[in-house]
Every structure is written in C-alpha cells, then in structure tokens.
Write an enzyme that holds these catalytic residues in place. Structure first.
Site, PDB file in Angstrom:
ATOM      1  N   LYS A 157       5.632 -26.442  21.935  1.00 19.72           N
ATOM      2  CA  LYS A 157       5.851 -26.201  23.355  1.00 19.72           C
ATOM      3  C   LYS A 157       4.590 -25.672  24.024  1.00 19.72           C
ATOM      4  CE  LYS A 157       9.988 -24.613  24.463  1.00 19.72           C
ATOM      5  NZ  LYS A 157      11.215 -23.789  24.552  1.00 19.72           N
ATOM      6  N   GLY A 164      11.060 -29.919  30.771  1.00 19.01           N
ATOM      7  CA  GLY A 164      10.933 -30.895  29.695  1.00 19.01           C
ATOM      8  C   GLY A 164       9.516 -31.385  29.477  1.00 19.01           C
ATOM      9  N   GLU A 199       8.497 -23.367  17.957  1.00 21.27           N
ATOM     10  CA  GLU A 199       9.803 -22.735  18.078  1.00 21.27           C
ATOM     11  C   GLU A 199      10.802 -23.556  17.280  1.00 21.27           C
ATOM     12  OE1 GLU A 199      11.186 -20.759  21.942  1.00 21.27           O
ATOM     13  OE2 GLU A 199      12.221 -22.677  21.949  1.00 21.27           O
ATOM     14  N   GLU A 274      17.926 -18.244  30.563  1.00 20.48           N
ATOM     15  CA  GLU A 274      18.465 -19.357  29.794  1.00 20.48           C
ATOM     16  C   GLU A 274      18.496 -19.019  28.305  1.00 20.48           C
ATOM     17  OE1 GLU A 274      16.786 -23.104  30.758  1.00 20.48           O
ATOM     18  OE2 GLU A 274      17.017 -22.814  32.915  1.00 20.48           O
ATOM     19  N   ASN A 288      13.733 -18.372  34.481  1.00 16.34           N
ATOM     20  CA  ASN A 288      13.226 -19.110  35.628  1.00 16.34           C
ATOM     21  C   ASN A 288      13.198 -18.192  36.841  1.00 16.34           C
ATOM     22  OD1 ASN A 288      12.843 -21.941  34.674  1.00 16.34           O
ATOM     23  ND2 ASN A 288      14.979 -21.664  34.088  1.00 16.34           N
ATOM     24  N   ARG A 290      13.036 -18.269  40.023  1.00 19.60           N
ATOM     25  CA  ARG A 290      13.273 -19.042  41.243  1.00 19.60           C
ATOM     26  C   ARG A 290      14.753 -19.401  41.290  1.00 19.60           C
ATOM     27  NH1 ARG A 290      14.141 -23.790  38.657  1.00 19.60           N
ATOM     28  NH2 ARG A 290      12.839 -24.276  36.853  1.00 19.60           N
TER      29      ARG A 290
END
Length: 441
Positions: A157, A164, A199, A274, A288, A290
């Site tokens: 990542k 994504g 991860e 999340e 996130n 926002r």
C-alpha cells in the site's frame, strides 16, 4: 456564514449546494473549462473558471481556489470529497486568509494523511491495527523478510493512497518486489509520496466503518455503523446502514474504538473511521478526514443532515446530542458510467435519464439529462438511496427502484447493481468484500 465556496464538482458539489441554499447561504463553485456547462455550475449562485493545462487541475490548485474564495467574498470553503478534501495545504491556506475551513484541523489532516503514521497513532490509542510492516529505506532482502513476517496474502500500500489507488494484493513472495515498485511509482505519481508499507490481507473480511463527528465543544460523537463491503477494484459500490450480522458486543466495541480514534487526534467536524472485521476481531484500516460518498445512508437512518452539521460546527455552533439514535435501514447504490462486466469507465452522453421517485427514495446526482460524462473525472453519475423500517423492506425497495431507473446513451453498471441486490447473498446480509466476484455478470 453567508457565503460559501465549494472546492469540488459533480454530485458532492450539488449536494453541498442544496443544503447551503436551504440555510440561506450563497454558494460559489470553481470549475475547469471542460465543466463550464456542468450541473454544479448551473446550480451555484456564482462560478469561477480556473484555467489549467488539464481538466483536473482546476480542482487541485490551492492558490487559485483560495483566490477565488477571496475574490467572490466567500467566508468559508467546503472541500467535498476527493481532490483536495484531505489537503492540509488547502486547509492551512484557508486559515491564513482568515476564512473558515469546513472540516477537521490541518494538523489532524496531516496526522492522518499518511496511512503509516495513522497506524502508529491508532496503536498508541489502543485501537487494533492490521499486522503490517513499514518499508522506509528497506533493502530487497528486508522487504522479503517483512513479507514473511506479515504473511501472505498481503497488500502493498502507498502511505498516502486512497480510493483503491496505490494498493495491490500479493499472494506469494515471487511478485513482492515487482509489485512494490509499481505501488511506489503510483504513490509518487498520484499522491506525491512514494512511501509504502505491507499489510496482511484478510481474505474474507467485511469493510465496516463508523461515522464520527467532532463537535465544537470537544466531544466526538458517533452516528452508527455502515457496511461498505460491496467493492470492485477496492472501491465501494454499495453501502448500507446499519451493518447487520454483528454481535452487540462487537458493534459496541467498534463504536467505542471509532470515538477513541477521533479523540486521539482531537477530531473536529465530520469524519469516518474504517475497519476490517474478521469473525469477532476488527482492525483499524484508515480515517477519512472529510465527508464520505456514502454519508446519505447515515443521514437517512439518523435524520441528521451531516452537511448542515458541518457548516454549523465550522463556525462554532454546538451540534448533535449524544447518543445519536439510529432507526430503520438505508442502502446506497452508486450508478457509474462503466462497463458492468469489467468495471472500466465508459464515458459518453447522458441522452435519457429518469430516476425513480417515491416514498423512501433519495437520489443525489451530479448530472442532468443531456450532460456528458467525460473521461477526465470519476464516472459517478448518481447515488440511489433507499430507506425503510427494516432491512428486508429496504432491499425490496432497492430492487424496485433499480428496476424503475432509466438511463440510456452510455453504458452503466445498472445491470450489475440489479443483479447484486437481487442475489441471495446480498439478501442474507453479512457478506464479505469478495461478494462482487461471486455475482454473475
């Protein structure tokens, strides 16, 4: 607040305009040349053209956006989602100019913008994180050793990635170094940061998130869970609230962990924490900083207008009574201009568009009939949301609403959404992130 600049386009810009107008707030938008006739430009009270050598550049130019806010007499800036919504540079510049930033502080954005730093902060706050490994200055052998420790399958990542982008699965050691270079390149190209990490990939996990809100008096309130496990190319396509098939103890633990995560970074305004859930275990995925694409399902089950809360909280009003009650069930389905088999963008003219209407149906859209969905931006056309007293009724309403949705002139994922919502697996609930791979298309 009397005047607001919206530094975004499409569906979210139109969504913010709607609430701002209901509050008597004048709205100003920025736009590229390719968006001169777009719906968000038509809906706003004023629009400012930002010239750029590429269409997306108009929404990524911090100085041009803030100059537009000053020139049009705006007191505040709402970034929407995507583009510069999680840009500490934009938040800083807004504050430097004496304007109001509708979102968390620039410092909070900085702390959470790197997935590596976010993992470290959450570990310190006692929030479980997925086993992983950092790769700064790692040799090839160090990388291979880290892969063995984390275990396969794993994800490579980009530390600054999102949506994504900058994320690839690796099933065995033979491809790790090759994929690492690809992700580093993507991180540098799309986010200006080539930092990467490993991860563990949870094969049959669910993607569960918690909507949080940091109030002006220092509280962090949660507004319940959303299940965002329906994904293609690691991007969400259907979301629902509340998440079903979880024990009461697990739900309570997730909500507590989300509030603790917010408190750890002194969170203000709307945000989302999340998690990946596997069995009775859960792990922090990201925060996130926002408002989320899927915020309507939370609004439908709580009766809270999150954009209104954002605007009121940004100017110091104390909003939301804790705890926020969740009632009924809501489902959001994203209508994209994309091939429903390969999930690839399929831009074109929206020659005919007729959305379903009726009790318990809400559609947030960024286009009108006659508009053109171009190749320059995310191909999201609209979000179809349904609400009912229980999940069974909500699924039935979703099936009927999809059947009533009429779109022609371009290819969309409408057939896939219909097949998904009609499937036994979706009907049962509690599905994992691989559900799209199992739906016939």
């Amino acid at each position: 607040m009397k005047s607001l600049l919206i530094a975004n386009r499409g569906e979210i810009a139109c969504r913010v305009i709607k609430t701002a107008k209901s509050m008597g707030i004048r709205t100003v938008v920025v736009h590229s040349e390719s968006d001169a006739e777009s719906r968000h430009v038509r809906e706003a009270d004023e629009a400012v053209l930002i010239e750029s050598d590429r269409p997306v550049g108009a929404y990524l130019d911090v100085e041009a956006i803030t100059s537009a806010a000053v020139a049009t007499g705006c007191e505040a800036v709402h970034p929407g989602y995507g583009f510069l919504s999680e840009s500490s540079a934009l938040a800083d510049r807004v504050h430097e100019l004496g304007l109001t930033w509708v979102g968390p502080t620039a410092e909070t954005i900085r702390m959470m913008s790197s997935k590596v730093n976010a993992r470290d902060l959450m570990e310190q706050a006692g929030v479980p994180v997925v086993p992983g490994a950092r790769l700064e200055d790692a040799s090839d052998e160090d990388v291979l050793d880290a892969g063995r420790r984390v275990g396969y399958p794993l994800l490579v990542k980009a530390a600054a990635g999102g949506g994504g982008i900058g994320m690839q699965r690796v099933d065995d050691e033979s491809r790790l170094l090759q994929v690492l270079e690809q992700v580093r390149s993507a991180g540098g190209r799309f986010f200006g940061d080539s930092t990467t990490f490993l991860e563990r990939f949870l094969v049959s996990a669910r993607h569960i998130e918690v909507q949080i809100f940091g109030t002006a008096d220092g509280r962090v309130v949660d507004l319940g869970l959303r299940d965002c496990s329906v994904q293609r190319r690691h991007q969400k396509i259907v979301e629902e609230s509340p998440a079903v098939g979880l024990s009461e103890d697990l739900i309570a633990a997730l909500r507590t962990a989300a509030r603790n995560a917010g408190s750890a970074v002194a969170y203000q305004n709307a945000g989302t924490v999340e998690f990946l859930v596997s069995g009775d275990e859960f792990f922090f995925l990201e925060m996130n900083t926002r408002i989320q694409v899927e915020h309507p399902v939370t609004e439908l089950v709580t009766g809270v207008d999150l954009v209104e809360m954002q605007l009121r909280s940004a100017v110091g009003e104390i909003v939301l009574v804790d705890p926020v009650e969740v009632r009924g069930h809501a489902i959001e389905m994203r209508l994209y201009a994309e091939d429903p088999v390969r999930f690839l963008p399929s831009p074109g003219p929206l020659e005919h568009y007729r959305e379903p209407t009726g009790n318990g149906i809400r559609v947030d859209r960024g286009y009108d009939q006659g508009d053109v969905i171009t190749r320059f931006f995310d191909p999201l056309i609209a979000k179809l949301c349904v609400y009912a007293d229980d999940r069974t009724s909500a699924v039935a309403r979703a099936q009927a609403a999809l059947a009533d949705f009429e779109v022609s002139g371009l290819i969309t994922n409408l057939p896939f959404l219909a097949a998904l919502v009609d499937s036994d697996e979706f009907d049962a609930g509690g599905y994992d992130t691989n559900i799209c791979d199992r739906i016939k298309r």
